[in-house]
Design a protein around this motif. Structure first.
Motif, PDB file in Angstrom:
ATOM      1  N   PRO A 111      -0.307  -7.849  10.503  1.00  0.00           N
ATOM      2  CA  PRO A 111       1.100  -7.444  10.641  1.00  0.00           C
ATOM      3  C   PRO A 111       1.450  -6.410   9.568  1.00  0.00           C
ATOM      4  O   PRO A 111       1.260  -6.657   8.378  1.00  0.00           O
ATOM      5  N   ALA A 112       1.918  -5.243  10.018  1.00  0.00           N
ATOM      6  CA  ALA A 112       2.201  -4.163   9.067  1.00  0.00           C
ATOM      7  C   ALA A 112       3.602  -3.630   9.290  1.00  0.00           C
ATOM      8  O   ALA A 112       4.108  -3.617  10.411  1.00  0.00           O
ATOM      9  N   VAL A 113       4.226  -3.214   8.202  1.00  0.00           N
ATOM     10  CA  VAL A 113       5.533  -2.580   8.324  1.00  0.00           C
ATOM     11  C   VAL A 113       5.478  -1.272   7.538  1.00  0.00           C
ATOM     12  O   VAL A 113       4.867  -1.195   6.483  1.00  0.00           O
ATOM     13  N   CYS A 114       6.079  -0.234   8.138  1.00  0.00           N
ATOM     14  CA  CYS A 114       6.092   1.093   7.508  1.00  0.00           C
ATOM     15  C   CYS A 114       7.470   1.367   6.924  1.00  0.00           C
ATOM     16  O   CYS A 114       8.457   1.315   7.649  1.00  0.00           O
ATOM     17  N   LEU A 115       7.525   1.653   5.646  1.00  0.00           N
ATOM     18  CA  LEU A 115       8.804   1.999   5.009  1.00  0.00           C
ATOM     19  C   LEU A 115       8.678   3.390   4.387  1.00  0.00           C
ATOM     20  O   LEU A 115       7.574   3.913   4.250  1.00  0.00           O
ATOM     21  N   SER A 116       9.816   3.968   3.991  1.00  0.00           N
ATOM     22  CA  SER A 116       9.737   5.241   3.271  1.00  0.00           C
ATOM     23  C   SER A 116      10.910   5.395   2.313  1.00  0.00           C
ATOM     24  O   SER A 116      11.981   4.837   2.532  1.00  0.00           O
ATOM     25  N   GLU A 117      10.656   6.108   1.253  1.00  0.00           N
ATOM     26  CA  GLU A 117      11.691   6.444   0.277  1.00  0.00           C
ATOM     27  C   GLU A 117      11.700   7.960   0.097  1.00  0.00           C
ATOM     28  O   GLU A 117      10.621   8.560   0.142  1.00  0.00           O
ATOM     29  N   PRO A 118      12.853   8.588  -0.110  1.00  0.00           N
ATOM     30  CA  PRO A 118      14.169   7.966  -0.132  1.00  0.00           C
ATOM     31  C   PRO A 118      14.497   7.314   1.202  1.00  0.00           C
ATOM     32  O   PRO A 118      14.070   7.772   2.252  1.00  0.00           O
ATOM     33  N   THR A 119      15.297   6.217   1.124  1.00  0.00           N
ATOM     34  CA  THR A 119      15.634   5.472   2.336  1.00  0.00           C
ATOM     35  C   THR A 119      16.791   6.173   3.064  1.00  0.00           C
ATOM     36  O   THR A 119      17.238   7.240   2.651  1.00  0.00           O
ATOM     37  N   ARG A 120      17.260   5.520   4.093  1.00  0.00           N
ATOM     38  CA  ARG A 120      18.444   6.048   4.801  1.00  0.00           C
ATOM     39  C   ARG A 120      19.681   5.236   4.425  1.00  0.00           C
ATOM     40  O   ARG A 120      20.692   5.249   5.109  1.00  0.00           O
ATOM     41  N   ALA A 141       1.499  -6.558   5.537  1.00  0.00           N
ATOM     42  CA  ALA A 141       1.002  -5.377   4.830  1.00  0.00           C
ATOM     43  C   ALA A 141       2.155  -4.383   4.834  1.00  0.00           C
ATOM     44  O   ALA A 141       2.596  -3.944   5.898  1.00  0.00           O
ATOM     45  N   VAL A 142       2.673  -4.086   3.667  1.00  0.00           N
ATOM     46  CA  VAL A 142       3.818  -3.181   3.559  1.00  0.00           C
ATOM     47  C   VAL A 142       3.289  -1.800   3.168  1.00  0.00           C
ATOM     48  O   VAL A 142       2.719  -1.635   2.089  1.00  0.00           O
ATOM     49  N   LEU A 143       3.449  -0.856   4.090  1.00  0.00           N
ATOM     50  CA  LEU A 143       3.000   0.511   3.819  1.00  0.00           C
ATOM     51  C   LEU A 143       4.231   1.322   3.465  1.00  0.00           C
ATOM     52  O   LEU A 143       5.220   1.293   4.206  1.00  0.00           O
ATOM     53  N   ILE A 144       4.184   2.018   2.362  1.00  0.00           N
ATOM     54  CA  ILE A 144       5.376   2.773   1.976  1.00  0.00           C
ATOM     55  C   ILE A 144       5.025   4.227   1.642  1.00  0.00           C
ATOM     56  O   ILE A 144       4.093   4.497   0.893  1.00  0.00           O
ATOM     57  N   ASP A 145       5.801   5.091   2.303  1.00  0.00           N
ATOM     58  CA  ASP A 145       5.651   6.533   2.146  1.00  0.00           C
ATOM     59  C   ASP A 145       6.541   6.948   0.969  1.00  0.00           C
ATOM     60  O   ASP A 145       7.744   7.072   1.149  1.00  0.00           O
ATOM     61  N   ARG A 146       5.970   7.065  -0.193  1.00  0.00           N
ATOM     62  CA  ARG A 146       6.594   7.332  -1.502  1.00  0.00           C
ATOM     63  C   ARG A 146       7.172   6.060  -2.122  1.00  0.00           C
ATOM     64  O   ARG A 146       7.788   5.231  -1.440  1.00  0.00           O
ATOM     65  N   TYR A 147       6.976   5.994  -3.452  1.00  0.00           N
ATOM     66  CA  TYR A 147       7.434   4.838  -4.233  1.00  0.00           C
ATOM     67  C   TYR A 147       7.694   5.351  -5.642  1.00  0.00           C
ATOM     68  O   TYR A 147       7.939   6.546  -5.826  1.00  0.00           O
ATOM     69  N   TYR A 148       7.557   4.495  -6.656  1.00  0.00           N
ATOM     70  CA  TYR A 148       8.002   4.968  -7.969  1.00  0.00           C
ATOM     71  C   TYR A 148       7.080   6.004  -8.613  1.00  0.00           C
ATOM     72  O   TYR A 148       7.484   6.673  -9.550  1.00  0.00           O
ATOM     73  N   TYR A 149       5.878   6.167  -8.074  1.00  0.00           N
ATOM     74  CA  TYR A 149       5.002   7.249  -8.583  1.00  0.00           C
ATOM     75  C   TYR A 149       5.669   8.611  -8.334  1.00  0.00           C
ATOM     76  O   TYR A 149       5.537   9.528  -9.132  1.00  0.00           O
ATOM     77  N   SER A 150       6.391   8.713  -7.203  1.00  0.00           N
ATOM     78  CA  SER A 150       7.127   9.952  -6.919  1.00  0.00           C
ATOM     79  C   SER A 150       8.208  10.187  -7.963  1.00  0.00           C
ATOM     80  O   SER A 150       8.435  11.326  -8.372  1.00  0.00           O
ATOM     81  N   PRO A 201       7.838  -4.333  -7.224  1.00  0.00           N
ATOM     82  CA  PRO A 201       6.515  -4.967  -7.135  1.00  0.00           C
ATOM     83  C   PRO A 201       5.400  -3.931  -7.296  1.00  0.00           C
ATOM     84  O   PRO A 201       5.530  -2.800  -6.820  1.00  0.00           O
ATOM     85  N   ARG A 202       4.315  -4.328  -7.980  1.00  0.00           N
ATOM     86  CA  ARG A 202       3.173  -3.415  -8.192  1.00  0.00           C
ATOM     87  C   ARG A 202       2.353  -3.324  -6.914  1.00  0.00           C
ATOM     88  O   ARG A 202       2.069  -4.340  -6.285  1.00  0.00           O
ATOM     89  N   PRO A 203       1.935  -2.121  -6.566  1.00  0.00           N
ATOM     90  CA  PRO A 203       1.126  -1.961  -5.346  1.00  0.00           C
ATOM     91  C   PRO A 203      -0.300  -2.501  -5.498  1.00  0.00           C
ATOM     92  O   PRO A 203      -0.825  -2.574  -6.604  1.00  0.00           O
ATOM     93  N   ILE A 238       0.871  -1.193   0.000  1.00  0.00           N
ATOM     94  CA  ILE A 238       0.000   0.000   0.000  1.00  0.00           C
ATOM     95  C   ILE A 238       0.903   1.237   0.000  1.00  0.00           C
ATOM     96  O   ILE A 238       1.775   1.380   0.861  1.00  0.00           O
ATOM     97  N   VAL A 239       0.678   2.093  -0.978  1.00  0.00           N
ATOM     98  CA  VAL A 239       1.602   3.201  -1.215  1.00  0.00           C
ATOM     99  C   VAL A 239       0.928   4.545  -0.940  1.00  0.00           C
ATOM    100  O   VAL A 239      -0.244   4.737  -1.293  1.00  0.00           O
ATOM    101  N   PHE A 240       1.692   5.434  -0.322  1.00  0.00           N
ATOM    102  CA  PHE A 240       1.213   6.799  -0.036  1.00  0.00           C
ATOM    103  C   PHE A 240       2.013   7.778  -0.876  1.00  0.00           C
ATOM    104  O   PHE A 240       3.240   7.822  -0.770  1.00  0.00           O
ATOM    105  N   GLU A 241       1.323   8.534  -1.704  1.00  0.00           N
ATOM    106  CA  GLU A 241       2.003   9.445  -2.625  1.00  0.00           C
ATOM    107  C   GLU A 241       1.390  10.838  -2.581  1.00  0.00           C
ATOM    108  O   GLU A 241       0.284  11.024  -2.078  1.00  0.00           O
ATOM    109  N   GLY A 242       2.108  11.778  -3.143  1.00  0.00           N
ATOM    110  CA  GLY A 242       1.597  13.151  -3.242  1.00  0.00           C
ATOM    111  C   GLY A 242       2.741  14.126  -3.081  1.00  0.00           C
ATOM    112  O   GLY A 242       3.855  13.729  -2.716  1.00  0.00           O
ATOM    113  N   ILE A 243       2.470  15.398  -3.343  1.00  0.00           N
ATOM    114  CA  ILE A 243       3.547  16.386  -3.194  1.00  0.00           C
ATOM    115  C   ILE A 243       3.860  16.588  -1.714  1.00  0.00           C
ATOM    116  O   ILE A 243       3.089  16.177  -0.833  1.00  0.00           O
ATOM    117  N   ASP A 244       4.988  17.233  -1.462  1.00  0.00           N
ATOM    118  CA  ASP A 244       5.422  17.495  -0.082  1.00  0.00           C
ATOM    119  C   ASP A 244       4.349  18.327   0.640  1.00  0.00           C
ATOM    120  O   ASP A 244       3.752  19.223   0.056  1.00  0.00           O
TER     121      ASP A 244
END
Ligand code: TYD
Length: 217
Positions: A49-58, A106-115, A139-141, A22-28
């Motif tokens: 079970p959920a994990v929160c990720l974000s891009e750009p990574t660290r 459930a992988v939640l990601i704050d920004r992905y390739y849509y950004s 992988p496709r969301p 599940i991907v979260f996108e949009g402008i800053d």
């Protein structure tokens, strides 16, 4: 208050049939990061079970990107900037995203390739080419939330909420172009979210979509 895992009663653990992305996108400044965390809290409370990720990574590429955000583009070419984001994502897919999906989370990601399509597309690179390149390894969301709000308001919100000023990318004319590219995404997995209503109202809308995805109602 964020709906963190402790603030909601816990249900019994649920085993998903597969991993979900599940991907979260949009402008800053649209508030997507907050909603990503709130959704993680909600899913945990429902036993998912959920994990929160974000891009750009660290990671190493992510840190190079952060240098540009802090210090400015300083003549880096759009192609080289694109390569940094793509390399960062390849690393994230291999180290974090695929393993978590394989563990049926459930992988939640704050920004992905849509950004990447929107932000690096706004530098004049071909958005369709960027999308194809990313979809060859990423992988496709299952769901993509695109948070929308006027760029002027987003910048205002960032200025009010942050001490260390705007990043090199947080410029009005640039964000207007980025926003127009975000508007071009469509398809069965894309949900547009008006991020201007109260946080709880926006969160309720996201919950409804996710309840549907996991058949939680
Ligand atoms: P942001 O989500 O603000 O990261 P953080 O909150 O961790 O600092 O992302 C940083 C900036 O990077 C933001 O302006 C969007 C931009 N960006 C791209 O230009 N392309 C991309 O592919 C990604 C993932 C982000």
């Amino acid at each position: 208050m964020d709906a963190g895992p402790k603030s909601l009663p816990k249900s019994d653990a649920v085993e998903l049939d597969r991993g979900y992305l599940i991907v979260f996108e949009g402008i800053d400044g649209t508030g997507k990061s907050t909603h990503c965390r709130m959704l993680a809290g909600y899913l945990e409370s429902r036993g998912i079970p959920a994990v929160c990720l974000s891009e750009p990574t660290r990671g190493r590429w992510g840190m190079e990107i952060r240098k540009i955000l802090n210090e400015g583009r300083n003549g880096i070419s759009p192609e080289d900037e694109l390569a940094l984001f793509v390399n960062d994502r390849k690393e994230d897919v291999a180290l974090n995203i695929k393993p978590a999906l394989e563990m049926k989370k459930a992988v939640l990601i704050d920004r992905y390739y849509y950004s990447t399509v929107a932000y690096q597309g706004a530098l004049g690179l071909d958005p369709d080419r960027i999308c194809r390149e990313n979809e060859s390894f990423a992988p496709r969301p299952d769901l993509v939330f695109i948070f929308e709000a006027p760029p002027e308001k987003c910048l205002q919100r960032i200025k009010e909420g942050r001490n260390d000023g705007l990043s090199a990318f947080e410029q009005l004319e640039y964000l207007k172009k980025v926003e127009s590219l975000f508007r071009r995404f469509s398809g069965p997995h894309v949900r547009r979210i008006d991020s201007q209503p109260a946080r709880e109202v926006v969160h309720a809308q996201i919950r409804r979509e996710v309840d549907d995805l996991f058949k939680l109602t």
